[in-house]
Design a protein around this motif. Structure first.
Motif, PDB file in Angstrom:
ATOM      1  N   ASP A  67       0.825  -1.213   0.000  1.00 52.79           N
ATOM      2  CA  ASP A  67       0.000   0.000   0.000  1.00 52.79           C
ATOM      3  C   ASP A  67       0.858   1.262   0.000  1.00 52.79           C
ATOM      4  OD1 ASP A  67      -2.739   1.218   0.202  1.00 52.79           O
ATOM      5  OD2 ASP A  67      -1.825   2.043   2.024  1.00 52.79           O
ATOM      6  N   SER A  68       1.923   1.260   0.765  1.00 51.97           N
ATOM      7  CA  SER A  68       2.779   2.457   0.825  1.00 51.97           C
ATOM      8  C   SER A  68       3.590   2.635  -0.460  1.00 51.97           C
ATOM      9  CB  SER A  68       3.715   2.397   2.035  1.00 51.97           C
ATOM     10  OG  SER A  68       4.640   1.343   1.897  1.00 51.97           O
ATOM     11  N   ILE A  69       3.750   1.574  -1.242  1.00 52.39           N
ATOM     12  CA  ILE A  69       4.432   1.674  -2.537  1.00 52.39           C
ATOM     13  C   ILE A  69       3.471   2.175  -3.610  1.00 52.39           C
ATOM     14  CG2 ILE A  69       5.540   0.349  -4.385  1.00 52.39           C
ATOM     15  CD1 ILE A  69       6.545  -1.564  -2.129  1.00 52.39           C
ATOM     16  N   LEU A  70       2.265   1.580  -3.673  1.00 52.54           N
ATOM     17  CA  LEU A  70       1.330   1.905  -4.745  1.00 52.54           C
ATOM     18  C   LEU A  70       0.651   3.266  -4.588  1.00 52.54           C
ATOM     19  CD1 LEU A  70      -0.487  -1.495  -5.433  1.00 52.54           C
ATOM     20  CD2 LEU A  70       1.389  -0.439  -6.714  1.00 52.54           C
ATOM     21  N   TRP A  71       0.282   3.640  -3.370  1.00 50.47           N
ATOM     22  CA  TRP A  71      -0.501   4.860  -3.187  1.00 50.47           C
ATOM     23  C   TRP A  71       0.155   6.100  -3.798  1.00 50.47           C
ATOM     24  CZ3 TRP A  71      -5.348   5.668  -2.783  1.00 50.47           C
ATOM     25  CH2 TRP A  71      -5.811   6.938  -2.453  1.00 50.47           C
ATOM     26  N   PRO A  72       1.452   6.341  -3.609  1.00 49.11           N
ATOM     27  CA  PRO A  72       2.070   7.523  -4.220  1.00 49.11           C
ATOM     28  C   PRO A  72       2.120   7.458  -5.757  1.00 49.11           C
ATOM     29  CG  PRO A  72       3.450   6.676  -2.448  1.00 49.11           C
ATOM     30  CD  PRO A  72       2.382   5.663  -2.704  1.00 49.11           C
ATOM     31  N   LEU A  73       1.964   6.270  -6.339  1.00 48.14           N
ATOM     32  CA  LEU A  73       2.004   6.126  -7.796  1.00 48.14           C
ATOM     33  C   LEU A  73       0.666   6.412  -8.453  1.00 48.14           C
ATOM     34  CD1 LEU A  73       4.084   2.805  -8.071  1.00 48.14           C
ATOM     35  CD2 LEU A  73       4.915   5.181  -7.996  1.00 48.14           C
ATOM     36  N   PHE A  74      -0.409   6.433  -7.659  1.00 47.03           N
ATOM     37  CA  PHE A  74      -1.759   6.625  -8.194  1.00 47.03           C
ATOM     38  C   PHE A  74      -1.845   7.921  -8.994  1.00 47.03           C
ATOM     39  CE2 PHE A  74      -6.225   8.108  -7.459  1.00 47.03           C
ATOM     40  CZ  PHE A  74      -6.817   7.191  -8.311  1.00 47.03           C
ATOM     41  N   GLY A  75      -2.339   7.808 -10.230  1.00 46.33           N
ATOM     42  CA  GLY A  75      -2.524   8.968 -11.098  1.00 46.33           C
ATOM     43  C   GLY A  75      -1.273   9.383 -11.853  1.00 46.33           C
ATOM     44  N   THR A  76      -0.209   8.610 -11.737  1.00 45.37           N
ATOM     45  CA  THR A  76       1.038   8.970 -12.411  1.00 45.37           C
ATOM     46  C   THR A  76       1.403   7.929 -13.470  1.00 45.37           C
ATOM     47  OG1 THR A  76       2.501   7.819 -10.859  1.00 45.37           O
ATOM     48  CG2 THR A  76       1.886  10.084 -10.308  1.00 45.37           C
ATOM     49  N   VAL A  77       2.294   8.315 -14.351  1.00 45.49           N
ATOM     50  CA  VAL A  77       2.854   7.395 -15.343  1.00 45.49           C
ATOM     51  C   VAL A  77       4.187   6.902 -14.806  1.00 45.49           C
ATOM     52  CG1 VAL A  77       3.798   7.209 -17.686  1.00 45.49           C
ATOM     53  CG2 VAL A  77       1.682   8.510 -17.284  1.00 45.49           C
ATOM     54  N   VAL A  78       4.337   5.589 -14.734  1.00 44.49           N
ATOM     55  CA  VAL A  78       5.546   4.978 -14.180  1.00 44.49           C
ATOM     56  C   VAL A  78       6.053   3.890 -15.122  1.00 44.49           C
ATOM     57  CG1 VAL A  78       4.867   5.455 -11.792  1.00 44.49           C
ATOM     58  CG2 VAL A  78       4.293   3.252 -12.822  1.00 44.49           C
ATOM     59  N   THR A  79       7.302   3.527 -14.953  1.00 44.26           N
ATOM     60  CA  THR A  79       7.877   2.449 -15.759  1.00 44.26           C
ATOM     61  C   THR A  79       7.466   1.093 -15.187  1.00 44.26           C
ATOM     62  OG1 THR A  79       9.895   2.462 -14.433  1.00 44.26           O
ATOM     63  CG2 THR A  79       9.866   3.838 -16.429  1.00 44.26           C
ATOM     64  N   PHE A  80       7.483   0.084 -16.060  1.00 46.58           N
ATOM     65  CA  PHE A  80       7.241  -1.287 -15.619  1.00 46.58           C
ATOM     66  C   PHE A  80       8.228  -2.214 -16.307  1.00 46.58           C
ATOM     67  CE2 PHE A  80       4.873  -1.427 -19.578  1.00 46.58           C
ATOM     68  CZ  PHE A  80       5.098  -2.710 -20.040  1.00 46.58           C
ATOM     69  N   GLU A  81       8.423  -3.370 -15.689  1.00 45.65           N
ATOM     70  CA  GLU A  81       9.191  -4.455 -16.298  1.00 45.65           C
ATOM     71  C   GLU A  81       8.579  -5.761 -15.843  1.00 45.65           C
ATOM     72  OE1 GLU A  81      13.613  -6.550 -16.245  1.00 45.65           O
ATOM     73  OE2 GLU A  81      13.457  -4.414 -15.724  1.00 45.65           O
ATOM     74  N   VAL A  82       8.359  -6.670 -16.778  1.00 43.54           N
ATOM     75  CA  VAL A  82       7.886  -8.017 -16.452  1.00 43.54           C
ATOM     76  C   VAL A  82       8.760  -9.033 -17.172  1.00 43.54           C
ATOM     77  CG1 VAL A  82       5.484  -7.413 -15.939  1.00 43.54           C
ATOM     78  CG2 VAL A  82       6.119  -7.949 -18.269  1.00 43.54           C
ATOM     79  N   ARG A  83       9.012 -10.166 -16.481  1.00 38.22           N
ATOM     80  CA  ARG A  83       9.773 -11.277 -17.040  1.00 38.22           C
ATOM     81  C   ARG A  83       9.116 -12.576 -16.566  1.00 38.22           C
ATOM     82  NH1 ARG A  83      14.450  -8.290 -14.754  1.00 38.22           N
ATOM     83  NH2 ARG A  83      14.600  -9.915 -13.164  1.00 38.22           N
ATOM     84  N   PRO A  84       9.204 -13.637 -17.351  1.00 38.24           N
ATOM     85  CA  PRO A  84       8.615 -14.913 -16.919  1.00 38.24           C
ATOM     86  C   PRO A  84       9.220 -15.455 -15.630  1.00 38.24           C
ATOM     87  CG  PRO A  84       9.133 -14.984 -19.255  1.00 38.24           C
ATOM     88  CD  PRO A  84       9.726 -13.718 -18.715  1.00 38.24           C
ATOM     89  N   THR A  85      10.530 -15.199 -15.410  1.00 37.40           N
ATOM     90  CA  THR A  85      11.172 -15.645 -14.178  1.00 37.40           C
ATOM     91  C   THR A  85      11.991 -14.489 -13.606  1.00 37.40           C
ATOM     92  OG1 THR A  85      13.317 -16.410 -15.027  1.00 37.40           O
ATOM     93  CG2 THR A  85      11.454 -17.952 -15.205  1.00 37.40           C
ATOM     94  N   GLN A  86      12.470 -14.693 -12.388  1.00 39.79           N
ATOM     95  CA  GLN A  86      13.257 -13.644 -11.727  1.00 39.79           C
ATOM     96  C   GLN A  86      14.715 -13.654 -12.168  1.00 39.79           C
ATOM     97  OE1 GLN A  86      12.407 -14.105  -7.526  1.00 39.79           O
ATOM     98  NE2 GLN A  86      10.264 -14.412  -8.043  1.00 39.79           N
ATOM     99  N   ALA A  87      15.099 -14.610 -13.004  1.00 40.76           N
ATOM    100  CA  ALA A  87      16.462 -14.652 -13.540  1.00 40.76           C
ATOM    101  C   ALA A  87      16.680 -13.452 -14.455  1.00 40.76           C
ATOM    102  CB  ALA A  87      16.680 -15.952 -14.309  1.00 40.76           C
ATOM    103  N   ALA A  88      17.936 -13.172 -14.735  1.00 40.70           N
ATOM    104  CA  ALA A  88      18.269 -12.078 -15.648  1.00 40.70           C
ATOM    105  C   ALA A  88      17.634 -12.325 -17.011  1.00 40.70           C
ATOM    106  CB  ALA A  88      19.782 -11.967 -15.790  1.00 40.70           C
ATOM    107  N   ALA A  89      17.316 -11.249 -17.705  1.00 43.85           N
ATOM    108  CA  ALA A  89      16.737 -11.365 -19.039  1.00 43.85           C
ATOM    109  C   ALA A  89      17.716 -12.055 -19.973  1.00 43.85           C
ATOM    110  CB  ALA A  89      16.377  -9.987 -19.573  1.00 43.85           C
ATOM    111  N   GLY A  90      17.199 -12.899 -20.828  1.00 39.96           N
ATOM    112  CA  GLY A  90      18.016 -13.619 -21.796  1.00 39.96           C
ATOM    113  C   GLY A  90      17.105 -14.258 -22.829  1.00 39.96           C
ATOM    114  N   ALA A  91      17.695 -15.022 -23.724  1.00 42.17           N
ATOM    115  CA  ALA A  91      16.930 -15.639 -24.809  1.00 42.17           C
ATOM    116  C   ALA A  91      15.767 -16.483 -24.299  1.00 42.17           C
ATOM    117  CB  ALA A  91      17.856 -16.480 -25.685  1.00 42.17           C
TER     118      ALA A  91
END
Length: 133
Positions: A67-91
């Motif tokens: 809640d303390s992370i998301l609330w200040p982001l409300f109404g703003t444009v922020v960056t995102f990143e998603v990956r299938p696993t928590q490992a470093a990005a790769g092929a």
């Protein structure tokens, strides 16, 4: 593949400890360019692209938690990143990045005896990119 350890970050905040579902969808408008020369078949091309990042969170109101992370982001444009696993990005673990508008939050959601969860959808703004490095 079974998703057991997705990586999800908003505004550089690693949210894996709170998120149990993430879905990135992208689409392109279809534009009809059919002419009389199309021999009775529709012809389509792609137009504007758009996307949406859907997330389901286990709500947490503790200090420095979700809640303390998301609330200040409300109404703003922020960056995102998603990956299938928590490992470093790769092929075998590509990453998708971009920006989203945090247009909704549902800090209180559920009935008696339910888990405290919130499902939200954030529209992308600008390009979504896929990378393997």
């Amino acid at each position: 593949m079974v998703l057991t350890a997705e990586y999800i970050a908003l505004a550089s905040n690693d949210l894996k400890a709170y998120c149990n579902k993430a879905e990135l969808s992208v689409e392109v408008e279809e534009k009809d360019v059919t002419t009389y020369a199309s021999a009775g078949w529709k012809e389509m091309i792609g137009g504007l692209k758009s996307g949406e990042l859907g997330l389901e969170f286990k709500t947490d109101f503790a200090a420095s938690a979700l809640d303390s992370i998301l609330w200040p982001l409300f109404g703003t444009v922020v960056t995102f990143e998603v990956r299938p696993t928590q490992a470093a990005a790769g092929a075998s673990n590509p990453k998708w990045t971009g920006s989203v508008l945090v247009k909704e939050l549902k800090p209180i959601s559920g009935g008696v005896g339910d888990e405290a969860t919130q499902s939200v959808s954030f529209p992308t703004t600008g390009a979504v990119t896929r990378a393997i490095v």
